[in-house]
Design an enzyme around this catalytic site. Sequence first.
Site, mmCIF file in Angstrom:
data_model
loop_
_atom_site.group_PDB
_atom_site.id
_atom_site.type_symbol
_atom_site.label_atom_id
_atom_site.label_comp_id
_atom_site.label_asym_id
_atom_site.label_seq_id
_atom_site.Cartn_x
_atom_site.Cartn_y
_atom_site.Cartn_z
ATOM 1 N N THR A 102 0.769 -0.995 0.043
ATOM 2 C CA THR A 102 0.025 -0.035 0.217
ATOM 3 C C THR A 102 0.679 1.423 0.144
ATOM 4 O OG1 THR A 102 -1.746 -1.004 1.267
ATOM 5 C CG2 THR A 102 -1.708 1.025 1.210
ATOM 6 N N GLN A 149 -37.185 -8.250 27.223
ATOM 7 C CA GLN A 149 -37.435 -8.741 25.933
ATOM 8 C C GLN A 149 -36.441 -8.165 24.701
ATOM 9 O OE1 GLN A 149 -41.518 -8.207 25.011
ATOM 10 N NE2 GLN A 149 -41.973 -10.068 26.479
ATOM 11 N N LEU A 185 -24.290 -2.841 26.796
ATOM 12 C CA LEU A 185 -23.593 -2.456 28.282
ATOM 13 C C LEU A 185 -23.833 -1.100 28.695
ATOM 14 C CD1 LEU A 185 -22.126 -5.113 26.989
ATOM 15 C CD2 LEU A 185 -20.184 -4.159 28.032
ATOM 16 N N GLY A 186 -24.721 -0.313 27.971
ATOM 17 C CA GLY A 186 -24.868 1.053 28.284
ATOM 18 C C GLY A 186 -23.855 1.978 28.443
ATOM 19 N N GLU A 233 -6.717 -4.772 3.282
ATOM 20 C CA GLU A 233 -6.855 -6.084 2.384
ATOM 21 C C GLU A 233 -8.069 -6.159 1.510
ATOM 22 O OE1 GLU A 233 -5.441 -9.522 4.494
ATOM 23 O OE2 GLU A 233 -3.968 -8.344 5.844
ATOM 24 N N HIS A 264 -14.560 -3.087 1.674
ATOM 25 C CA HIS A 264 -15.878 -3.696 1.536
ATOM 26 C C HIS A 264 -16.184 -3.621 0.263
ATOM 27 C CE1 HIS A 264 -19.613 -5.438 3.020
ATOM 28 N NE2 HIS A 264 -20.100 -4.571 2.733
#
Length: 401
Positions: free
Chosen positions: A138, A296, A355-356, A380, A383
Amino acid sequence: MTKTQTPDELLGIDSVFDGEDLDSAKVVRQWLGEHVREQIGSYFQEGTLPVRELSKGLGDLGLLGMHLEGYGCAGTSATMYGLACRELEAVDSGLRSMVSVQGSLAMFAIHRFGSEDQKQEWLPKLAAGDAIGCFGLTEHDAGSDPAGMRTKAKRDGSGDDADWVLDGVKMWITNAPVSDVVIVWAKTDEPDKNGNPTIRGFVVPTDTPGVSVAEIHDKISLRASITGEVTLDGVRLPASAMLPEARGLRGPLTCLSEARFGIVFGVTGAARDALTTAIDYAGTREQFNRPIAGFQLTQAKLANATSQYSAITLMAAHLGKLKDAGTITPDQVSLGKMTNVDTAMNIARDLRAVLGGAGITADYSPIRHAVNLETVLTYEGTHEVHQLSVGRALTGINAFA
Protein backbone atom coordinates in the site's frame (compact mmCIF):
# COMPACT_ATOMS: atom_id res chain seq x y z
CA MET A 1 -34.59 -20.48 35.12
CA THR A 2 -33.60 -22.89 32.33
CA LYS A 3 -30.07 -24.15 31.69
CA THR A 4 -28.04 -21.67 29.69
CA GLN A 5 -26.09 -22.41 26.52
CA THR A 6 -23.19 -20.57 24.94
CA PRO A 7 -23.63 -19.26 21.39
CA ASP A 8 -21.44 -22.15 20.13
CA GLU A 9 -23.42 -24.74 22.10
CA LEU A 10 -26.80 -23.49 20.91
CA LEU A 11 -26.20 -24.53 17.30
CA GLY A 12 -23.54 -27.14 18.05
CA ILE A 13 -20.97 -25.12 16.11
CA ASP A 14 -18.02 -27.21 17.30
CA SER A 15 -19.42 -30.28 15.54
CA VAL A 16 -18.39 -28.87 12.16
CA PHE A 17 -14.71 -28.82 13.16
CA ASP A 18 -12.28 -31.67 13.75
CA GLY A 19 -11.36 -32.41 17.35
CA GLU A 20 -7.65 -31.88 16.69
CA ASP A 21 -8.34 -28.42 15.28
CA LEU A 22 -10.46 -27.51 18.29
CA ASP A 23 -7.83 -28.81 20.71
CA SER A 24 -5.22 -26.62 19.03
CA ALA A 25 -7.53 -23.61 19.32
CA LYS A 26 -7.98 -24.28 23.05
CA VAL A 27 -4.21 -24.19 23.54
CA VAL A 28 -4.07 -20.84 21.76
CA ARG A 29 -6.95 -19.49 23.85
CA GLN A 30 -5.28 -20.58 27.07
CA TRP A 31 -1.94 -19.00 26.13
CA LEU A 32 -3.61 -15.73 25.17
CA GLY A 33 -5.54 -15.76 28.43
CA GLU A 34 -2.32 -16.13 30.39
CA HIS A 35 -0.19 -13.64 28.44
CA VAL A 36 -2.32 -11.05 26.64
CA ARG A 37 -6.02 -10.80 27.46
CA GLU A 38 -5.76 -8.87 30.72
CA GLN A 39 -3.35 -6.36 29.21
CA ILE A 40 -5.02 -5.80 25.82
CA GLY A 41 -7.24 -2.93 26.99
CA SER A 42 -4.18 -1.07 28.21
CA TYR A 43 -2.29 -1.77 24.98
CA PHE A 44 -5.24 -0.37 23.04
CA GLN A 45 -5.42 2.79 25.15
CA GLU A 46 -1.66 3.30 24.98
CA GLY A 47 -1.55 2.63 21.22
CA THR A 48 1.09 -0.06 21.44
CA LEU A 49 1.74 -3.79 21.34
CA PRO A 50 4.88 -5.65 22.54
CA VAL A 51 5.34 -7.33 19.17
CA ARG A 52 8.80 -8.81 19.77
CA GLU A 53 7.88 -10.34 23.12
CA LEU A 54 4.62 -11.77 21.84
CA SER A 55 6.16 -13.04 18.60
CA LYS A 56 8.61 -15.20 20.50
CA GLY A 57 5.79 -16.79 22.52
CA LEU A 58 3.59 -17.20 19.45
CA GLY A 59 6.54 -18.72 17.61
CA ASP A 60 7.03 -21.22 20.42
CA LEU A 61 3.36 -22.17 20.00
CA GLY A 62 3.96 -22.72 16.28
CA LEU A 63 1.44 -20.06 15.19
CA LEU A 64 3.66 -18.00 12.89
CA GLY A 65 3.24 -19.28 9.34
CA MET A 66 1.60 -22.36 10.88
CA HIS A 67 -0.18 -23.35 7.67
CA LEU A 68 3.05 -23.36 5.63
CA GLU A 69 5.17 -26.46 5.04
CA GLY A 70 8.81 -26.86 6.02
CA TYR A 71 11.46 -24.36 7.09
CA GLY A 72 10.38 -24.53 10.73
CA CYS A 73 6.69 -24.01 9.94
CA ALA A 74 4.08 -26.27 11.53
CA GLY A 75 2.35 -27.32 8.29
CA THR A 76 -1.16 -27.39 9.79
CA SER A 77 -4.47 -27.43 7.95
CA ALA A 78 -5.96 -24.14 6.80
CA THR A 79 -8.88 -24.69 9.17
CA MET A 80 -6.58 -25.11 12.16
CA TYR A 81 -4.91 -21.83 11.19
CA GLY A 82 -8.32 -20.20 10.82
CA LEU A 83 -9.39 -21.29 14.29
CA ALA A 84 -6.16 -19.87 15.70
CA CYS A 85 -7.01 -16.56 14.00
CA ARG A 86 -10.45 -16.73 15.66
CA GLU A 87 -8.82 -16.97 19.09
CA LEU A 88 -6.35 -14.18 18.32
CA GLU A 89 -9.05 -11.78 17.13
CA ALA A 90 -11.29 -12.68 20.07
CA VAL A 91 -8.63 -10.85 22.08
CA ASP A 92 -8.00 -8.04 19.58
CA SER A 93 -7.90 -7.48 15.83
CA GLY A 94 -4.45 -5.93 16.21
CA LEU A 95 -3.06 -9.17 17.59
CA ARG A 96 -4.50 -11.20 14.72
CA SER A 97 -3.17 -8.60 12.27
CA MET A 98 0.32 -8.98 13.70
CA VAL A 99 0.24 -12.76 13.19
CA SER A 100 -1.49 -12.53 9.82
CA VAL A 101 1.04 -10.08 8.39
CA GLN A 102 3.92 -12.18 9.64
CA GLY A 103 2.63 -15.54 8.41
CA SER A 104 0.20 -14.94 5.55
CA LEU A 105 1.89 -11.96 3.93
CA ALA A 106 5.63 -11.75 4.66
CA MET A 107 6.31 -15.46 5.18
CA PHE A 108 3.82 -16.63 2.55
CA ALA A 109 5.38 -14.32 -0.05
CA ILE A 110 8.81 -15.84 0.56
CA HIS A 111 7.44 -19.39 0.82
CA ARG A 112 5.37 -19.14 -2.38
CA PHE A 113 7.53 -16.90 -4.57
CA GLY A 114 11.02 -16.90 -3.05
CA SER A 115 14.26 -18.62 -3.93
CA GLU A 116 15.57 -21.50 -1.86
CA ASP A 117 18.22 -19.21 -0.38
CA GLN A 118 15.58 -16.67 0.64
CA LYS A 119 13.47 -19.38 2.25
CA GLN A 120 16.42 -20.83 4.16
CA GLU A 121 17.57 -17.42 5.34
CA TRP A 122 14.26 -15.97 6.52
CA LEU A 123 11.51 -18.53 7.11
CA PRO A 124 12.99 -20.37 10.13
CA LYS A 125 13.68 -17.08 11.93
CA LEU A 126 10.24 -15.70 11.12
CA ALA A 127 8.50 -18.93 12.15
CA ALA A 128 10.30 -18.92 15.51
CA GLY A 129 9.49 -15.27 16.17
CA ASP A 130 13.20 -14.45 16.20
CA ALA A 131 12.63 -12.05 13.30
CA ILE A 132 9.65 -9.85 12.42
CA GLY A 133 8.39 -9.33 8.87
CA CYS A 134 6.03 -6.95 7.11
CA PHE A 135 4.50 -6.46 3.67
CA GLY A 136 5.03 -3.28 1.68
CA LEU A 137 2.32 -2.89 -0.96
CA THR A 138 0.00 0.00 0.00
CA GLU A 139 1.04 3.58 -0.74
CA HIS A 140 -0.43 7.00 -0.03
CA ASP A 141 -2.02 7.13 -3.48
CA ALA A 142 -2.28 3.40 -4.23
CA GLY A 143 -4.60 1.47 -1.93
CA SER A 144 -7.46 -0.22 -3.75
CA ASP A 145 -5.55 0.31 -7.02
CA PRO A 146 -2.14 -1.26 -6.34
CA ALA A 147 -1.28 -1.01 -10.04
CA GLY A 148 -1.01 2.73 -9.44
CA MET A 149 1.98 2.32 -7.12
CA ARG A 150 4.85 4.77 -7.56
CA THR A 151 7.63 2.76 -5.94
CA LYS A 152 10.24 1.98 -8.59
CA ALA A 153 12.96 -0.63 -8.88
CA LYS A 154 15.65 -0.03 -11.48
CA ARG A 155 18.64 -2.09 -12.56
CA ASP A 156 22.01 -0.48 -12.02
CA GLY A 157 23.90 -2.06 -14.87
CA SER A 158 23.11 -4.83 -17.33
CA GLY A 159 22.69 -8.55 -16.98
CA ASP A 160 20.85 -10.73 -14.50
CA ASP A 161 23.45 -10.11 -11.78
CA ALA A 162 23.03 -6.32 -11.78
CA ASP A 163 21.95 -4.65 -8.54
CA TRP A 164 18.47 -3.22 -8.05
CA VAL A 165 17.90 0.29 -6.71
CA LEU A 166 14.53 0.97 -5.04
CA ASP A 167 12.84 4.32 -4.44
CA GLY A 168 9.39 4.95 -3.02
CA VAL A 169 7.17 5.15 0.05
CA LYS A 170 4.88 2.49 1.49
CA MET A 171 2.08 3.44 3.89
CA TRP A 172 -0.04 1.72 6.59
CA ILE A 173 2.43 -1.13 6.98
CA THR A 174 1.63 -3.32 9.99
CA ASN A 175 4.69 -4.41 12.04
CA ALA A 176 6.96 -2.07 10.05
CA PRO A 177 8.47 -0.12 12.99
CA VAL A 178 9.76 -3.34 14.59
CA SER A 179 10.41 -5.43 11.47
CA ASP A 180 13.66 -7.00 10.40
CA VAL A 181 12.52 -7.54 6.81
CA VAL A 182 9.93 -6.01 4.51
CA ILE A 183 8.56 -7.53 1.32
CA VAL A 184 8.47 -4.57 -1.07
CA TRP A 185 6.47 -4.53 -4.29
CA ALA A 186 7.74 -2.13 -6.95
CA LYS A 187 7.42 -1.30 -10.62
CA THR A 188 10.42 -2.26 -12.72
CA ASP A 189 11.47 -1.07 -16.15
CA GLU A 190 10.77 -4.54 -17.54
CA PRO A 191 7.70 -4.28 -19.81
CA ASP A 192 4.87 -6.80 -19.43
CA LYS A 193 2.95 -8.22 -22.40
CA ASN A 194 0.99 -4.97 -22.68
CA GLY A 195 4.07 -2.77 -22.51
CA ASN A 196 3.43 -1.64 -18.93
CA PRO A 197 6.06 -1.81 -16.17
CA THR A 198 6.24 -5.23 -14.55
CA ILE A 199 5.65 -5.36 -10.79
CA ARG A 200 8.17 -7.45 -8.87
CA GLY A 201 8.67 -8.30 -5.19
CA PHE A 202 11.87 -7.81 -3.19
CA VAL A 203 13.09 -9.12 0.16
CA VAL A 204 14.46 -6.02 1.87
CA PRO A 205 16.20 -6.20 5.28
CA THR A 206 15.17 -3.09 7.17
CA ASP A 207 18.78 -2.32 8.18
CA THR A 208 19.68 -1.80 4.50
CA PRO A 209 21.02 1.75 3.89
CA GLY A 210 18.26 3.97 2.54
CA VAL A 211 15.42 2.22 4.41
CA SER A 212 13.71 4.31 7.06
CA VAL A 213 10.51 3.69 9.01
CA ALA A 214 8.28 6.23 10.74
CA GLU A 215 5.68 4.93 13.19
CA ILE A 216 2.11 6.13 12.63
CA HIS A 217 0.49 7.48 15.80
CA ASP A 218 -2.93 8.89 16.77
CA LYS A 219 -4.97 6.06 15.28
CA ILE A 220 -8.54 5.81 16.52
CA SER A 221 -8.90 2.18 15.36
CA LEU A 222 -6.59 -0.84 15.61
CA ARG A 223 -4.57 0.92 18.27
CA ALA A 224 -3.05 -2.29 19.67
CA SER A 225 -1.06 -2.64 16.46
CA ILE A 226 2.27 -1.17 15.39
CA THR A 227 1.93 0.57 12.02
CA GLY A 228 4.44 2.51 9.97
CA GLU A 229 5.42 4.35 6.82
CA VAL A 230 8.39 2.79 5.02
CA THR A 231 10.58 5.08 2.90
CA LEU A 232 13.02 3.64 0.36
CA ASP A 233 15.60 6.18 -0.77
CA GLY A 234 18.13 4.76 -3.21
CA VAL A 235 18.01 1.35 -1.53
CA ARG A 236 20.59 -0.84 -3.27
CA LEU A 237 19.89 -4.58 -3.33
CA PRO A 238 21.65 -7.52 -4.94
CA ALA A 239 19.90 -9.32 -7.78
CA SER A 240 19.22 -12.18 -5.35
CA ALA A 241 16.84 -9.97 -3.34
CA MET A 242 14.12 -10.24 -5.97
CA LEU A 243 11.41 -12.87 -5.47
CA PRO A 244 12.05 -14.99 -8.59
CA GLU A 245 8.58 -16.55 -8.90
CA ALA A 246 6.51 -13.37 -8.57
CA ARG A 247 5.78 -11.38 -11.72
CA GLY A 248 3.00 -8.82 -12.03
CA LEU A 249 0.14 -8.08 -9.66
CA ARG A 250 -0.63 -11.79 -9.33
CA GLY A 251 2.15 -12.00 -6.73
CA PRO A 252 0.89 -9.50 -4.15
CA LEU A 253 -2.77 -10.28 -4.84
CA THR A 254 -2.16 -13.98 -4.16
CA CYS A 255 -0.61 -13.02 -0.82
CA LEU A 256 -3.58 -10.79 0.03
CA SER A 257 -6.04 -13.58 -0.71
CA GLU A 258 -4.08 -15.79 1.67
CA ALA A 259 -4.29 -13.18 4.42
CA ARG A 260 -7.99 -12.50 3.82
CA PHE A 261 -8.74 -16.12 4.61
CA GLY A 262 -7.43 -15.53 8.13
CA ILE A 263 -9.68 -12.47 8.42
CA VAL A 264 -12.74 -14.55 7.48
CA PHE A 265 -12.14 -16.72 10.55
CA GLY A 266 -10.63 -14.03 12.75
CA VAL A 267 -13.59 -11.67 12.85
CA THR A 268 -15.84 -14.48 14.10
CA GLY A 269 -13.68 -14.40 17.24
CA ALA A 270 -14.35 -10.68 17.70
CA ALA A 271 -18.08 -11.33 17.28
CA ARG A 272 -18.01 -14.25 19.74
CA ASP A 273 -16.15 -12.23 22.35
CA ALA A 274 -18.55 -9.28 22.02
CA LEU A 275 -21.48 -11.69 22.33
CA THR A 276 -20.24 -13.58 25.38
CA THR A 277 -19.29 -10.29 27.06
CA ALA A 278 -22.77 -8.87 26.49
CA ILE A 279 -24.46 -12.06 27.75
CA ASP A 280 -22.36 -12.07 30.92
CA TYR A 281 -22.99 -8.38 31.56
CA ALA A 282 -26.73 -8.62 30.93
CA GLY A 283 -26.99 -11.46 33.43
CA THR A 284 -25.50 -9.42 36.28
CA ARG A 285 -26.53 -5.84 35.54
CA GLU A 286 -29.85 -5.04 37.25
CA GLN A 287 -32.38 -2.35 36.40
CA PHE A 288 -35.94 -2.10 37.72
CA ASN A 289 -35.08 -4.83 40.23
CA ARG A 290 -34.21 -7.49 37.67
CA PRO A 291 -31.25 -8.44 35.42
CA ILE A 292 -31.45 -6.67 32.07
CA ALA A 293 -31.09 -10.14 30.48
CA GLY A 294 -34.73 -10.64 31.49
CA PHE A 295 -36.03 -7.86 29.23
CA GLN A 296 -37.41 -8.76 25.84
CA LEU A 297 -35.43 -6.17 23.89
CA THR A 298 -32.16 -7.34 25.43
CA GLN A 299 -32.94 -10.96 24.59
CA ALA A 300 -33.85 -9.91 21.02
CA LYS A 301 -30.42 -8.29 20.61
CA LEU A 302 -28.66 -11.37 21.97
CA ALA A 303 -30.72 -13.75 19.82
CA ASN A 304 -30.11 -11.74 16.64
CA ALA A 305 -26.39 -11.51 17.36
CA THR A 306 -26.20 -15.27 17.96
CA SER A 307 -27.96 -15.94 14.66
CA GLN A 308 -25.53 -13.70 12.80
CA TYR A 309 -22.51 -15.11 14.62
CA SER A 310 -23.58 -18.68 13.80
CA ALA A 311 -23.95 -17.80 10.12
CA ILE A 312 -20.51 -16.22 9.73
CA THR A 313 -18.86 -19.05 11.65
CA LEU A 314 -20.43 -21.59 9.30
CA MET A 315 -19.26 -19.46 6.35
CA ALA A 316 -15.71 -19.59 7.70
CA ALA A 317 -15.90 -23.34 8.33
CA HIS A 318 -17.09 -23.96 4.76
CA LEU A 319 -14.30 -21.84 3.27
CA GLY A 320 -11.84 -23.70 5.49
CA LYS A 321 -12.95 -26.99 3.99
CA LEU A 322 -12.60 -25.58 0.48
CA LYS A 323 -9.10 -24.27 1.22
CA ASP A 324 -8.00 -27.56 2.73
CA ALA A 325 -9.34 -29.31 -0.37
CA GLY A 326 -7.34 -26.93 -2.58
CA THR A 327 -10.42 -25.68 -4.43
CA ILE A 328 -10.99 -22.25 -2.87
CA THR A 329 -11.09 -19.24 -5.22
CA PRO A 330 -10.32 -15.56 -4.63
CA ASP A 331 -13.97 -14.68 -5.29
CA GLN A 332 -15.05 -17.05 -2.52
CA VAL A 333 -12.57 -15.44 -0.14
CA SER A 334 -13.93 -12.01 -1.16
CA LEU A 335 -17.46 -13.15 -0.35
CA GLY A 336 -16.30 -14.40 3.04
CA LYS A 337 -14.33 -11.26 3.87
CA MET A 338 -17.13 -8.95 2.72
CA THR A 339 -19.82 -10.81 4.65
CA ASN A 340 -18.02 -11.74 7.84
CA VAL A 341 -16.34 -8.42 8.59
CA ASP A 342 -19.49 -6.38 8.01
CA THR A 343 -21.58 -8.78 10.09
CA ALA A 344 -19.09 -8.97 12.95
CA MET A 345 -18.85 -5.18 13.04
CA ASN A 346 -22.62 -4.87 13.26
CA ILE A 347 -22.74 -7.47 16.04
CA ALA A 348 -20.16 -5.56 18.10
CA ARG A 349 -21.96 -2.24 17.54
CA ASP A 350 -25.37 -3.62 18.54
CA LEU A 351 -24.07 -5.39 21.62
CA ARG A 352 -22.14 -2.35 22.82
CA ALA A 353 -25.54 -0.82 23.56
CA VAL A 354 -26.46 -3.70 25.89
CA LEU A 355 -23.68 -2.52 28.21
CA GLY A 356 -25.03 1.04 28.39
CA GLY A 357 -22.52 3.61 29.63
CA ALA A 358 -20.09 0.91 30.74
CA GLY A 359 -19.92 -0.18 27.12
CA ILE A 360 -17.84 2.82 26.08
CA THR A 361 -15.03 2.01 28.52
CA ALA A 362 -11.93 -0.08 27.97
CA ASP A 363 -13.18 -2.47 30.64
CA TYR A 364 -15.45 -4.20 28.10
CA SER A 365 -14.55 -5.43 24.63
CA PRO A 366 -17.54 -4.77 22.28
CA ILE A 367 -16.70 -1.10 21.60
CA ARG A 368 -13.03 -1.99 21.02
CA HIS A 369 -13.99 -4.75 18.59
CA ALA A 370 -16.42 -2.43 16.79
CA VAL A 371 -13.78 0.28 16.40
CA ASN A 372 -11.12 -2.21 15.30
CA LEU A 373 -13.37 -3.80 12.72
CA GLU A 374 -13.74 -0.42 11.01
CA THR A 375 -10.10 -0.90 9.99
CA VAL A 376 -10.54 -4.56 9.09
CA LEU A 377 -13.45 -3.52 6.84
CA THR A 378 -11.01 -1.31 4.93
CA TYR A 379 -7.69 -3.14 4.77
CA GLU A 380 -6.76 -6.01 2.45
CA GLY A 381 -9.53 -4.96 0.10
CA THR A 382 -12.25 -2.50 1.09
CA HIS A 383 -15.83 -3.68 1.54
CA GLU A 384 -16.74 -2.01 -1.76
CA VAL A 385 -13.90 -3.67 -3.67
CA HIS A 386 -15.02 -7.11 -2.47
CA GLN A 387 -18.61 -6.29 -3.43
CA LEU A 388 -17.40 -5.56 -6.96
CA SER A 389 -15.34 -8.76 -7.03
CA VAL A 390 -18.40 -10.80 -6.07
CA GLY A 391 -20.54 -8.82 -8.52
CA ARG A 392 -18.09 -9.53 -11.33
CA ALA A 393 -18.21 -13.25 -10.50
CA LEU A 394 -22.02 -13.22 -10.63
CA THR A 395 -22.50 -11.12 -13.77
CA GLY A 396 -19.30 -11.60 -15.75
CA ILE A 397 -19.04 -7.80 -16.05
CA ASN A 398 -16.06 -5.89 -14.66
CA ALA A 399 -17.38 -2.82 -12.82
CA PHE A 400 -13.95 -1.68 -11.62
CA ALA A 401 -13.18 0.22 -14.83
